[in-house]
Design an enzyme around this catalytic site. Structure first.
Site, short mmCIF file in Angstrom:
data_model
loop_
_atom_site.label_atom_id
_atom_site.label_comp_id
_atom_site.label_asym_id
_atom_site.label_seq_id
_atom_site.Cartn_x
_atom_site.Cartn_y
_atom_site.Cartn_z
N ASP A 254 10.11 14.76 10.54
CA ASP A 254 9.65 14.58 9.16
C ASP A 254 8.14 14.79 9.09
OD1 ASP A 254 9.93 14.14 6.46
OD2 ASP A 254 9.91 11.97 6.59
N ILE B 170 0.82 -1.21 0.00
CA ILE B 170 0.00 0.00 0.00
C ILE B 170 0.85 1.26 0.00
CG2 ILE B 170 -2.01 -1.08 1.07
CD1 ILE B 170 -1.10 -0.01 3.75
N GLY B 171 2.16 1.12 0.01
CA GLY B 171 3.00 2.31 -0.04
C GLY B 171 4.47 1.96 0.03
N GLY C 181 8.18 4.10 0.87
CA GLY C 181 8.77 5.35 1.31
C GLY C 181 10.27 5.26 1.41
N GLY D 14 11.15 2.41 4.03
CA GLY D 14 10.70 1.04 3.90
C GLY D 14 9.48 0.90 3.01
N ILE D 15 8.98 -0.32 2.92
CA ILE D 15 7.81 -0.64 2.11
C ILE D 15 6.68 -1.07 3.05
CG2 ILE D 15 8.60 -3.03 1.76
CD1 ILE D 15 7.33 -2.87 -1.05
N VAL D 16 5.46 -0.62 2.77
CA VAL D 16 4.34 -0.82 3.68
C VAL D 16 3.34 -1.80 3.06
CG1 VAL D 16 2.54 0.28 5.05
CG2 VAL D 16 4.66 1.52 4.54
#
Length: 1013
Positions: free
Chosen positions: A834, A711-712, A714, A717-719
């Protein structure tokens, strides 16, 4: 009980009224009573006062602001709309016995409407819209024999719709849109035979739509979407012979669209998008000879597009995207002479597009992407010169790009990537005056990149990757004034990279990888001050890496791998302020690797293939030094070595006999340790560490790590979205990017993770725990179903979710509370570092949750200096560029940028701001030029002045937060106090909708291209 002062006041009024000749005394008293209960900050009712002795006369109140009287001197009209009034509307309003027209709309009333309103028998028109009225709607208005119009939209009423209105048989307009009514639509509304307009959208209505509404033969407009009705559209709606406008969009309706709608010859607009309709489109739709707008998008409709739709000669909008349609696009749709928008995205359509599409109509928008369409692109799409957006990606179109497109001056966006197009890119695209985006990647295009690209004054995004383009780049193509991204990877381009980067004010992405470029990397590339991603891998580049590249202020990703670069790695790479990913593998670099900054944490595989590199994260350079020393040994060392060698040889004979036994034993030990190390890295089990009671295992989480659940992605990392079944639960899993250096420093990570796991606040995404093994770590968070604030504000499909100011204000306040908790209530305090709209998630009720603590640090040391970039561009405080220090004021600056996003609806970095101007500078320029109102999002301000005033108050807070000097920025506690003073006194639309998304602007004003936004 009345106070003595109040009694004396009314006695004074009554005594004075005796001397007002001819004035209807009770009405003057009622008007003064109404004024006494109002707060009037603009003093709009200043002339509502009793006359002086010198000014006595009859009916003086008829000249008061907003008051009009009939010929007998009695109040007939009262219009005090848009005056910023608040307080209560007095029950004394019932003294205005002749009142026929009442308009108190667009104010800030937050009380209940007076019950006496239902006793005004003379009322014909009543407008109380766009206020904050609460409580139940007054009963009795149904007894007003002449009532024709009632508008109570955009309030905060509760309870059921007023059923007694079914007795107002002369009623022509009933508008209760966006007013929080509950329950079902009364079947008794069938008595309103004069009703022409019925607006009930954006409430909390449930149940089935009464088929009795089909008896309203005078009904011309029905807008009842944005509710939670069940069942299907009543077939009886086919009896609404006068109906012109039908809007049931955004709801939970299901079943098949009734064929009976085909009987409505006067119907011009049908909005049924975003429901659960299934089955096929009834061919009877083709009988709607007056139809102009048809939007059935975002449903589960299957079958083919009926050829009868091509008989709708007045059709301007046909939107069927995001369904399950199959078959071909009817050929005669190309003959529709008024068609402006054709949207068929995300279906399973096959075959060719109509050959005449665009030749016979003023086509503006064509989107047929993500289907299985084939054949050639119709050549006449822009014959009328109106085509703005052409979106054909993810199909199987073949043939060449039509010449007519490159001469289409109205084009704004062309996205035709991922097809089978061939031939050259035609000349002319560079001369189109407003073309901003050109995507032709993943085709079979040949020839050169057209020289006229360099003439463009509007292009900001060019992607010609994965084609068969050849020759060299046009010399000044990278100096296009508004160019932000240029991607030409995986072609057959060659020659040198043009050394003309002096004028690249906006360039942020440059990808020339997978080509045949040779020569040196131009030094002038370092003048691109906004470059974030530079990819030159897989070319034939030679020479040294230019040192200035390592000091570029925004460069985050640099890939120079698979070239023939020589020399040393510039030491300044280690101190680059922004660099997050660096790949120098497979070149001819040599010398020691600096061990600081990103080079201290770089994955060794990103340096592999350079035989001359050593030190840092690579093996030490000592072996190389010894090799050099041996090459320079003096001849007498050789003689000594020969003598020593004879002696050693004699010793070896003796050692071999004993050493064989030792060798066998060492082989056993070495095998044991090697196997143990292998098991540790490949078979080490996953371990779940929970910060609360969880109902799933690490195996459940690992099983969810597949591409379909992503779902994402960044910077950290990867979600994934993970759903478990025992019992059912949904969590977000973030698998962190980790280098070998990260693995070795793993203890530091777990210390910080355990700290974050202790955070408890309603505006912070809860860290549920983490799963880890020897090499990898996965963070487990609450799943936020409504995505990020960034997507809600700027996303292509969800960008229209937050269209009311109250929803945006509530998000701003929630984020402020979350940051205040981190800064003031945590011990030690936590700096997020952030804060940005993409790191603010929205739960099912659209409440804000701060997320992604990948850069968070506890404030154990004030003014902490960091070696990696802290934050995201557009949000980073200005002092970071020269101090590399972060504290809570850095978060406050980033929060101020988020406020500006909420206020303006714009991204932090936007080419429309001008060269090297971000949202903060753009807003300050407008404010300094006394044009503060112009920065506010027009879709949010609407037409009510009080909304604009509320937003301007928050704008002042945002400017304080983004002050250049950190000491001038307020604390988060002070910000919460200031936001409290700017609080709107209305409920948010998103809360009303119960987590299914905010009511679109179409609740109040409809657009023919809704669903395409």
């Amino acid at each position: 009980m009345l106070t003595k002062l109040t009694i004396l006041f009314y006695c004074y009024i009554g005594f004075t009224l005796v001397f007002v000749e001819g004035a209807p005394n009770v009405e003057v008293s009622s008007l003064l009573s109404i004024k006494s209960n109002l707060t009037d900050p603009l003093d709009g009712l200043k002339d509502w006062k009793l006359p002086s002795d010198e000014a006595k006369g009859g009916s003086v109140h008829c000249n008061w602001a907003g008051v009009s009287c009939n010929s007998d001197g009695f109040v007939e009209r009262l219009d005090i709309s848009n005056m910023n009034l608040s307080g209560q509307v007095s029950e004394q309003i019932e003294g205005l016995k002749s009142l026929a027209f009442l308009n108190i709309s667009c104010n800030e009333f937050s009380s209940a409407l007076p019950a006496s309103l239902g006793r005004l028998a003379s009322l014909k028109i009543i407008d109380v819209s766009q206020n904050n009225f609460v409580g139940k709607f007054p009963v009795g208005l149904g007894s007003a024999p002449e009532l024709k119009v009632i508008n109570a939209s955009s309030n905060n009423f509760e309870g059921l719709l007023p059923e007694d209105l079914s007795n107002a048989t002369l009623l022509e307009i009933m508008d209760f849109r966006g007013s929080f009514f509950e329950g079902s639509i009364p079947a008794s509304f069938k008595n309103l035979q004069k009703l022409k307009f019925l607006g009930l959208s954006g409430n909390n209505l449930t149940g089935k739509i009464p088929p009795e509404l089909g008896q309203l033969s005078s009904l011309e407009t029905i807008i009842i979407g944005y509710n939670q009705f069940e069942g299907s559209i009543p077939a009886e709606f086919g009896n609404l012979s006068s109906l012109q406008y039908l809007d049931l969009a955004v709801g939970t309706l299901s079943g098949q669209i009734p064929a009976e709608l085909g009987k409505l010859k006067n119907l011009t607009t049908v909005y049924l998008y975003q429901n659960n309709f299934s089955g096929s489109i009834p061919p009877e739709i083709g009988n709607l000879s007056s139809l102009v707008y048809l939007d059935l998008s975002f449903n589960e409709i299957s079958g083919e597009i009926p050829k009868e739709i091509a008989e709708l000669n007045n059709l301007q909008l046909l939107n069927l995207m995001c369904n399950q349609l199959t078959g071909t696009v009817p050929e005669k749709i190309g003959d529709l002479t008024k068609l402006e928008v054709l949207a068929l995205w995300k279906n399973s359509l096959t075959g060719k597009l109509p050959a005449n599409l665009g030749k016979n109509s003023p086509l503006q928008w064509l989107d047929v992407s993500s289907n299985s369409l084939s054949g050639e692109i119709p050549p006449g799409l822009c014959d009328f010169g109106n085509l703005m957006k052409l979106i054909l990606f993810n199909n199987s179109f073949s043939g060449s790009i039509p010449i007519g497109l490159s001469n289409c001056s109205s084009l704004f966006r062309v996205r035709i990537q991922n097809n089978h197009l061939s031939g050259p890119i035609p000349l002319g695209f560079g001369n189109l005056p407003i073309l901003q985006r050109l995507e032709v990647a993943n085709n079979n295009l040949t020839g050169k990149i057209p020289e006229d690209f360099t003439l463009s004054t509007s292009l900001s995004f060019i992607d010609v990757s994965f084609n068969r383009l050849e020759s060299s780049l046009p010399s000044s193509i990278l100096s296009i004034p508004h160019l932000q991204a240029f991607m030409a990877s995986n072609n057959n381009l060659g020659g040198s990279i043009p050394d003309q980067f002096q004028d690249c004010p906006s360039l942020s992405v440059l990808d020339l990888s997978g080509n045949h470029f040779s020569g040196k990397i131009p030094q002038s590339i370092a003048s691109c001050q906004k470059l974030v991603n530079l990819n030159l891998r897989n070319n034939w580049l030679a020479g040294e890496i230019p040192s200035p590249i390592a000091s570029m202020p925004t460069l985050s990703i640099l890939d120079l791998s698979n070239n023939s670069l020589v020399g040393k790695i510039p030491p300044s790479f280690g101190s680059s302020p922004a660099l997050e990913m660096l790949n120098l593998s497979y070149n001819r670099l040599e010398g020691p690797v600096p061990y600081h900054g990103i080079l201290a944490t770089i994955n060794p595989s990103d340096l592999t293939g350079n035989a001359g590199l050593c030190g840092g994260v690579l093996p030490p350079c000592s072996h190389s030094i010894r090799s050099v020393a041996r090459q320079k040994v003096h001849i007498h060392h050789v003689v000594i070595g020969f003598v020593v060698g004879i002696s050693v040889l004699l010793a070896i004979v003796l050692i071999v006999l004993v050493g064989r036994r030792i060798h066998n034993r060492w082989y056993i030990y070495r095998s044991f340790f090697r196997d143990m190390f292998k098991r540790e890295n490949t078979e080490w089990p996953w371990r779940l560490v929970a910060f609360q009671r969880l109902h799933f295992t690490s195996d459940d989480i690992v099983a969810s790590l597949k591409e379909s659940n992503v779902i994402g992605v960044g910077g950290t990392g990867i979600v994934y979205k993970a759903e478990t079944q025992r019992p059912h639960s949904v969590v977000a899993v973030k698998k962190l990017w980790r280098s070998e250096a990260d693995v070795e420093a793993g203890d530091d990570l777990f210390v910080e993770v355990n700290l974050l796991g202790k955070l408890r606040h309603r505006n912070i995404v809860r860290l549920l725990g983490y799963v880890h093994n020897a090499n990898d770590v996965m963070m487990l968070y609450e799943y936020m179903p409504n995505g990020s604030l960034g997507a809600a504000l700027h996303g292509k499909q969800t960008g229209k979710m937050l269209v009311d100011w109250v929803s945006r204000y509530n998000i701003a306040l929630g984020v402020a509370h979350g940051l205040a908790y981190l800064h003031h209530d945590c011990h030690p305090p936590v700096i997020h570092r952030d804060v940005k709209s993409n790191n603010i998630l929205l739960d099912s009720d659209f409440e804000a949750r701060i997320a992604d603590f990948g850069l968070a640090r506890t404030m154990l040391h004030n003014n902490e200096t960091v070696s990696m970039v802290a934050g995201s561009y557009g949000y980073i405080a200005p002092e970071y560029g020269y101090t590399l220090k972060v504290d809570e004021k850095s978060d406050i600056y980033s929060y101020g940028v988020v406020l500006l996003e909420l206020l303006t609806g714009k991204l932090p970095l936007d080419s429309s701001f001008g060269e090297s101007v971000d949202i903060v500078e753009w807003v300050r320029q407008k404010v300094n030029n006394k044009a503060s109102e112009s920065v506010l999002d027009p879709e949010v301000t609407g037409q009510c002045k009080y909304v604009q005033e509320e937003m301007l108050l928050v704008l002042k807070i945002a400017l304080l937060c983004t002050a250049k000097l950190p000491k001038e920025r307020p604390s988060m506690r002070d910000i919460i106090t200031m936001l409290g003073e700017a609080k709107p006194r209305r409920k948010s639309i998103s809360q009303n909708w119960g987590g299914k998304g905010n009511k679109d602007k179409l609740i109040f004003a409809h657009s023919p291209v809704v669903g395409l936004l």
